[in-house]
Design a protein around this motif. Structure first.
Motif, PDB file in Angstrom:
ATOM      1  N   MET A   1       0.858  -1.197   0.000  1.00  0.00           N
ATOM      2  CA  MET A   1       0.000   0.000   0.000  1.00  0.00           C
ATOM      3  C   MET A   1       0.898   1.252   0.000  1.00  0.00           C
ATOM      4  O   MET A   1       1.918   1.293   0.684  1.00  0.00           O
ATOM      5  CB  MET A   1      -0.894  -0.025   1.248  1.00  0.00           C
ATOM      6  N   SER A   2       0.481   2.274  -0.777  1.00  0.00           N
ATOM      7  CA  SER A   2       1.295   3.491  -0.860  1.00  0.00           C
ATOM      8  C   SER A   2       1.194   4.286   0.448  1.00  0.00           C
ATOM      9  O   SER A   2       0.215   4.161   1.184  1.00  0.00           O
ATOM     10  CB  SER A   2       0.801   4.355  -2.014  1.00  0.00           C
ATOM     11  N   ALA A   3       2.220   5.100   0.684  1.00  0.00           N
ATOM     12  CA  ALA A   3       2.233   5.889   1.924  1.00  0.00           C
ATOM     13  C   ALA A   3       1.043   6.859   2.009  1.00  0.00           C
ATOM     14  O   ALA A   3       0.399   6.952   3.054  1.00  0.00           O
ATOM     15  CB  ALA A   3       3.562   6.623   2.063  1.00  0.00           C
ATOM     16  N   PRO A   4       0.700   7.597   0.919  1.00  0.00           N
ATOM     17  CA  PRO A   4      -0.449   8.510   1.016  1.00  0.00           C
ATOM     18  C   PRO A   4      -1.747   7.768   1.344  1.00  0.00           C
ATOM     19  O   PRO A   4      -2.574   8.247   2.123  1.00  0.00           O
ATOM     20  CB  PRO A   4      -0.540   9.153  -0.369  1.00  0.00           C
ATOM     21  N   LEU A   5      -1.914   6.585   0.759  1.00  0.00           N
ATOM     22  CA  LEU A   5      -3.114   5.806   1.033  1.00  0.00           C
ATOM     23  C   LEU A   5      -3.141   5.377   2.496  1.00  0.00           C
ATOM     24  O   LEU A   5      -4.166   5.459   3.177  1.00  0.00           O
ATOM     25  CB  LEU A   5      -3.137   4.583   0.105  1.00  0.00           C
ATOM     26  N   ASP A   6      -1.977   4.926   2.979  1.00  0.00           N
ATOM     27  CA  ASP A   6      -1.845   4.574   4.392  1.00  0.00           C
ATOM     28  C   ASP A   6      -2.288   5.724   5.281  1.00  0.00           C
ATOM     29  O   ASP A   6      -3.011   5.543   6.258  1.00  0.00           O
ATOM     30  CB  ASP A   6      -0.368   4.282   4.718  1.00  0.00           C
ATOM     31  N   ARG A   7      -1.808   6.911   4.915  1.00  0.00           N
ATOM     32  CA  ARG A   7      -2.122   8.087   5.749  1.00  0.00           C
ATOM     33  C   ARG A   7      -3.612   8.398   5.700  1.00  0.00           C
ATOM     34  O   ARG A   7      -4.217   8.734   6.705  1.00  0.00           O
ATOM     35  CB  ARG A   7      -1.305   9.300   5.285  1.00  0.00           C
ATOM     36  N   GLN A   8      -4.208   8.258   4.531  1.00  0.00           N
ATOM     37  CA  GLN A   8      -5.656   8.550   4.432  1.00  0.00           C
ATOM     38  C   GLN A   8      -6.450   7.576   5.302  1.00  0.00           C
ATOM     39  O   GLN A   8      -7.373   7.977   6.013  1.00  0.00           O
ATOM     40  CB  GLN A   8      -6.136   8.470   2.978  1.00  0.00           C
ATOM     41  N   ILE A   9      -6.074   6.316   5.233  1.00  0.00           N
ATOM     42  CA  ILE A   9      -6.821   5.322   6.007  1.00  0.00           C
ATOM     43  C   ILE A   9      -6.620   5.544   7.500  1.00  0.00           C
ATOM     44  O   ILE A   9      -7.556   5.451   8.298  1.00  0.00           O
ATOM     45  CB  ILE A   9      -6.427   3.906   5.551  1.00  0.00           C
ATOM     46  N   SER A  10      -5.412   5.900   7.866  1.00  0.00           N
ATOM     47  CA  SER A  10      -5.144   6.162   9.270  1.00  0.00           C
ATOM     48  C   SER A  10      -5.977   7.359   9.769  1.00  0.00           C
ATOM     49  O   SER A  10      -6.531   7.344  10.875  1.00  0.00           O
ATOM     50  CB  SER A  10      -3.635   6.375   9.435  1.00  0.00           C
ATOM     51  N   LEU A  11      -6.104   8.385   8.916  1.00  0.00           N
ATOM     52  CA  LEU A  11      -6.920   9.548   9.299  1.00  0.00           C
ATOM     53  C   LEU A  11      -8.391   9.179   9.428  1.00  0.00           C
ATOM     54  O   LEU A  11      -9.085   9.625  10.347  1.00  0.00           O
ATOM     55  CB  LEU A  11      -6.785  10.658   8.243  1.00  0.00           C
ATOM     56  N   LEU A  12      -8.841   8.361   8.509  1.00  0.00           N
ATOM     57  CA  LEU A  12     -10.245   7.939   8.581  1.00  0.00           C
ATOM     58  C   LEU A  12     -10.491   7.133   9.855  1.00  0.00           C
ATOM     59  O   LEU A  12     -11.538   7.259  10.495  1.00  0.00           O
ATOM     60  CB  LEU A  12     -10.629   7.123   7.346  1.00  0.00           C
ATOM     61  N   ASN A  13      -9.506   6.328  10.224  1.00  0.00           N
ATOM     62  CA  ASN A  13      -9.631   5.569  11.467  1.00  0.00           C
ATOM     63  C   ASN A  13      -9.679   6.504  12.678  1.00  0.00           C
ATOM     64  O   ASN A  13     -10.458   6.288  13.605  1.00  0.00           O
ATOM     65  CB  ASN A  13      -8.487   4.562  11.613  1.00  0.00           C
ATOM     66  N   ASP A  14      -8.836   7.545  12.636  1.00  0.00           N
ATOM     67  CA  ASP A  14      -8.877   8.547  13.718  1.00  0.00           C
ATOM     68  C   ASP A  14     -10.289   9.140  13.806  1.00  0.00           C
ATOM     69  O   ASP A  14     -10.865   9.263  14.888  1.00  0.00           O
ATOM     70  CB  ASP A  14      -7.904   9.696  13.446  1.00  0.00           C
ATOM     71  N   ALA A  15     -10.807   9.519  12.626  1.00  0.00           N
ATOM     72  CA  ALA A  15     -12.128  10.164  12.603  1.00  0.00           C
ATOM     73  C   ALA A  15     -13.182   9.216  13.177  1.00  0.00           C
ATOM     74  O   ALA A  15     -14.063   9.642  13.941  1.00  0.00           O
ATOM     75  CB  ALA A  15     -12.495  10.571  11.178  1.00  0.00           C
ATOM     76  N   LEU A  16     -13.081   7.952  12.839  1.00  0.00           N
ATOM     77  CA  LEU A  16     -14.052   6.983  13.355  1.00  0.00           C
ATOM     78  C   LEU A  16     -13.947   6.846  14.863  1.00  0.00           C
ATOM     79  O   LEU A  16     -14.951   6.720  15.565  1.00  0.00           O
ATOM     80  CB  LEU A  16     -13.817   5.614  12.708  1.00  0.00           C
TER      81      LEU A  16
END
Ligand SMILES: *Cc1c(COP(=O)(O)O)cnc(C)c1O
Length: 459
Positions: A1-16
């Protein structure tokens, strides 16, 4: 998985995770933010930052400072204005739609959004009992839906007299009489003003004690008029007699538009058929999905019997447009770019089904009746027939009513706004959320009593 994608998913997890914390605690806090929470909002007011911030830190600030500064509208004891709660499936569908980040102006920008709009358009007609083929445009709210329906109606009435508004504007156009009830919503008056049909040219018809247009007070028409009816008075919840209005207005070639922001859903409920009698015979309708239907904000819908009239009002062209043989959503709305609000609407309609919509609307109405009955038993006065979800309440005298409302808002156990009804201040209760329970109503009634006690002893 690319780093930007990783970061997006991590942010979405934070939001959740923040969302979970929010939902788990929202019922334990005052409905309106505390003084400390309001004070803390001041920390947003910094100079525009020159330097970047970590995205996860930005989100953390938003939750830490922002969440306590929200009004707890998703809890069960928010009865202010006419604001719906958001059904969980609508919120979840919205999260997915936001990740999709679709622009829905043209079909080629989002086939899924265009298809879901077409499905919702058909389902809404079936649900509300409107003629097959009724067109729908998906807008931000009923203000824009009123604007859209009234634009379609005005332009169509003029077209029939050989006048093309899109081409010729209103300069020198034949006058179109506009008729509204004395209790027409501010959004209707605002829409008429935006359409160049100001107050001075609007005929205001008297209303009865519940705020319903008095059909016997309609002026003699003889010419096609643009008539605005209301399904759900914003104070009393009363419904104009739309069928009787159509009987008067249609023989002269007029157009009946219904502002049904929160009340139009009565047309889906057999037990409320008496309120919605004849609504299906109107020419255009405005309704919010974000109020009674509990779809997340912002989700309004204009519906129009004459598809061509709605399309004609929003005619636009540019070399780069990409019209398709499918539904191009911008044909039906004033806006071009817009988010895919049909996703949440579809998700709520699909989940509830017809039975679920009926059950939701009936439950809101039953809660409103129960609220009114309990308040009456505690010697509060109720000023309206509780036919839908609205209750107008007062105390012994005007001063006590105003003080009690201030105390209710300060206590924070529930939240209601105020209004004026027939010249007197009232506390305005609107039961709009799926999440309200019998216990919430009981606690809110208790808060009314406590607040009145406090108002009396504070004298
Ligand atoms: C809420 C409301 C409006 C305005 O709708 P928005 O969604 O706020 O734009 C118009 N008419 C009535 C009767 C309403 O209750």
């Amino acid at each position: 998985m690319s780093a930007p994608l990783d970061r997006q998913i991590s942010l979405l997890n934070d939001a959740l995770q923040y969302a979970e914390e929010y939902l788990r605690t929202v019922d334990d806090r005052p409905v309106f933010p505390t003084t400390e929470a309001l004070h803390a909002l001041g920390s947003f007011d910094e100079p525009l930052p020159d330097r970047s911030t970590e995205a996860s830190e930005t989100l953390a600030i938003l939750h830490r400072v922002g969440s306590p500064g929200t009004v707890a509208q998703v809890g069960g004891r928010y009865f202010g204005f006419v604001n719906g709660g958001a059904l969980p499936v609508g919120v979840a569908a919205r999260v997915l739609a936001d990740v999709w980040d679709q622009n829905t102006a043209h079909y080629v920008m989002s086939p899924v959004a265009a298809r879901l709009e077409a499905v919702c358009e058909r389902w809404l007609s079936e649900l509300l009992g409107f003629p097959e083929g009724t067109a729908a445009g998906f807008v931000t709210g009923t203000t824009l839906a009123n604007l859209s329906g009234l634009a379609a109606g005005r332009n169509e009435l003029l077209r029939r007299q050989g006048w093309d508004v899109v081409e010729a504007g209103l300069y020198g156009a034949p006058p179109v009489p506009v008729i509204v009830g004395a209790d027409a919503h501010a959004a209707v008056r605002k829409s008429l003003a935006l359409l160049g049909m100001g107050d001075a040219h609007t005929h205001v018809v008297p209303v009865d004690d519940q705020g319903r247009i008095r059909v016997d007070q309609l002026p003699e028409l003889g010419v096609p008029a643009l008539v605005v009816a209301q399904a759900g008075n914003v104070n009393s919840g009363a419904f104009d007699p739309v069928g009787a209005l159509c009987d008067r207005v249609h023989p002269d070639g007029g157009w009946v538009h219904v502002d049904g922001a929160f009340g139009l859903w009565a047309a889906a409920v057999p037990a409320l058929g008496h309120l919605a009698d004849g609504i299906d015979r109107a020419d255009s309708w405005a309704v919010d999905a974000h109020k009674t239907l509990n779809v997340p904000y912002d989700c309004g819908i204009v519906m129009c019997r004459d598809r061509g009239a709605l399309e004609a009002a929003f005619r636009a062209s540019a070399a780069y447009f990409q019209w398709s043989k499918h539904r191009d959503p911008m044909r039906y709305t004033p806006s071009m770019s817009k988010r895919a609000r049909s996703v949440e609407l579809w998700a709520v309609l699909k989940t509830l089904g017809r039975d679920g919509v009926i059950e939701l609307v009936e439950r809101l109405c039953a809660h409103a009746r129960s609220f009114a009955a309990q308040l009456r038993s505690h010697d509060f006065q109720i000023h309206n027939h509780v036919v839908f979800n609205q209750v107008l309440v007062s105390c012994e005298d005007d001063t006590e009513t105003e003080r009690t409302l201030a105390e209710i808002q300060a206590l924070g156990s529930c939240w209601c706004g105020g209004s004026t009804w027939r010249g007197r201040p009232v506390i305005r209760v609107s039961v709009c959320s799926w999440s309200t329970t019998d216990e919430d109503i009981r606690l809110a009634v208790k808060s009314f009593c406590d607040a009145r006690d406090a108002a009396r002893t504070g004298v």
